[in-house]
Scaffold this motif. Sequence first.
Motif, mmCIF file in Angstrom:
data_model
loop_
_atom_site.group_PDB
_atom_site.id
_atom_site.type_symbol
_atom_site.label_atom_id
_atom_site.label_comp_id
_atom_site.label_asym_id
_atom_site.label_seq_id
_atom_site.Cartn_x
_atom_site.Cartn_y
_atom_site.Cartn_z
ATOM 1 N N TYR A 1 0.848 -1.190 0.000
ATOM 2 C CA TYR A 1 0.000 0.000 0.000
ATOM 3 C C TYR A 1 0.886 1.245 0.000
ATOM 4 N N GLN B 1 0.766 5.218 1.208
ATOM 5 C CA GLN B 1 0.014 6.146 2.037
ATOM 6 C C GLN B 1 0.624 7.537 1.942
ATOM 7 N N PHE C 1 -4.176 0.744 -2.149
ATOM 8 C CA PHE C 1 -3.718 -0.577 -2.576
ATOM 9 C C PHE C 1 -2.902 -0.481 -3.849
ATOM 10 N N GLY D 1 -3.752 -9.344 -7.940
ATOM 11 C CA GLY D 1 -4.620 -8.176 -7.903
ATOM 12 C C GLY D 1 -3.758 -6.936 -7.907
ATOM 13 N N ARG D 2 -4.253 -5.892 -8.558
ATOM 14 C CA ARG D 2 -3.481 -4.675 -8.691
ATOM 15 C C ARG D 2 -4.398 -3.481 -8.606
ATOM 16 N N PRO E 1 -4.256 4.472 3.397
ATOM 17 C CA PRO E 1 -3.436 3.668 2.482
ATOM 18 C C PRO E 1 -4.190 3.334 1.193
ATOM 19 N N GLN F 1 -1.098 -7.143 -4.777
ATOM 20 C CA GLN F 1 -1.069 -8.243 -3.815
ATOM 21 C C GLN F 1 -0.395 -9.449 -4.453
#
Lengths: 113, 113
Positions: A35, A37, A45, A56-57, A43, A48
């Motif tokens: 993440y 921030q 994403f 996943g993006r 945060p 992953q």
Amino acid sequence: ETGVTQSPTHLIKTRGQQVTLRCSSQSGHNTVSWYQQALGQGPQFIFQYYREEENGRGNFPPRFSGLQFPNYSSELNVNALELDDSALYLCASSLGGELAEAFFGQGTRLTVV
Amino acid sequence: GQQLNQSPQSMFIQEGEDVSMNCTSSSIFNTWLWYKQDPGEGPVLLIALYKAGELTSNGRLTAQFGITRKDSFLNISASIPSDVGIYFCAGQNYGGSQGNLIFGKGTKLSVKP
């Protein structure tokens, strides 16, 4: 049981350079998420990894890339750094599947000048 | 994309008072989580909610997963100075094995002794 650890804690880079951030996941966790921030924000994403595959993006350009290793540790790479990339980068690990409880590291503060 | 509206943005209260904050979404989530973040640190998981209508406590903290699955609230009873920090709600949906967290912008809590 070790928690999520990230390195380095702070980093200063020049615009256009490349950076690699590292994360060791919590013992037994096979899923790592990254993440970004920005100051004063929640945060956001980035992507992953689950069992070494990107899973996943978020809405980040391709110059943000990553890896997950067989021991489930992970790297985040950012190429061609821009001033707006200055932020706290957080790594979170979880068991994956439907157990959503993600545990965060302390973060890497990246400053791009 | 999905967005979370977290309110209030900030709160300044007296020690011993109760605190309530909430989070609403334009779309449903399967899971709601609440995190607390101290300056320079990563978010720490406080409570995870997995079922609509669920009410869960963790010490002085109580959180509920809204019936519509579009909202959640967090209550802190009898606040103490160490409750100071930024509280984030996060929603998550699972499609396949992916489950990124969508965060609110946070509620900054200040406690006056």
